[in-house]
Design an enzyme around this catalytic site. Structure first.
Site, PDB file in Angstrom:
ATOM      1  N   ARG A  81       0.825  -1.204   0.000  1.00  0.00           N
ATOM      2  CA  ARG A  81       0.000   0.000   0.000  1.00  0.00           C
ATOM      3  C   ARG A  81       0.858   1.253   0.000  1.00  0.00           C
ATOM      4  NH1 ARG A  81      -4.032   1.826   4.809  1.00  0.00           N
ATOM      5  NH2 ARG A  81      -2.375   3.272   5.313  1.00  0.00           N
TER       6      ARG A  81
ATOM      7  N   CYS B 227       0.103   5.452   0.744  1.00  0.00           N
ATOM      8  CA  CYS B 227      -0.868   6.428   1.209  1.00  0.00           C
ATOM      9  C   CYS B 227      -0.191   7.792   1.193  1.00  0.00           C
ATOM     10  CB  CYS B 227      -1.359   6.077   2.612  1.00  0.00           C
ATOM     11  SG  CYS B 227      -2.688   7.159   3.195  1.00  0.00           S
TER      12      CYS B 227
END
Length: 131
Positions: free
Chosen positions: A107, A109
């Site tokens: 991920r 972000c």
């Protein structure tokens, strides 16, 4: 190796703008376009980043399932937050409801200046598509 490309259109998922696809399948992976937290009428949901995160992920699930895969097959998630300091922890709480704490996808972000419809969060997904 010959590249493949199949545009995905799922009727019960949030419709994309006319300049991009909901998702594209290529070489065993589905690339789901960024989703903000809109309801079925393309209106931003109320309730801040938590409600928007939930709505965005629910829409991603509809696209994935319509293409024959599921969120558990996600290999990469990108999350964009307008107010990183304010919303990071709250977004993560909802994110954990969907992904748990084990066998997580990679991920990224990041904080951004602005999102469509003045959304607080946008999420995109890459997932494996079973043969």
């Amino acid at each position: 190796m010959t590249a493949s490309k199949k545009v995905v259109s799922v009727a019960n998922a949030l419709a994309p703008l006319p300049v991009f696809s909901q998702a594209v399948i290529s070489n065993g992976f589905i690339y789901v376009s960024g989703n903000i937290g809109c309801d079925k009428n393309s209106k931003l949901v109320e309730g801040g980043v938590e409600a928007e995160t939930r709505a965005a992920l629910e829409n991603i699930i509809k696209v994935l399932e319509g293409a024959g895969t599921k969120l558990a097959n996600a290999v990469k998630i990108n999350v964009y937050l307008v107010d990183f300091d304010r919303d990071f922890a709250n977004m993560n709480e909802v994110y954990k409801e969907f992904f748990g704490t084990e066998n997580l996808p990679a991920r990224t972000c990041v904080g951004v200046a602005k999102l469509p419809f003045n959304a607080n969060v946008e999420i995109e997904c890459i997932a494996a598509v079973p043969q």
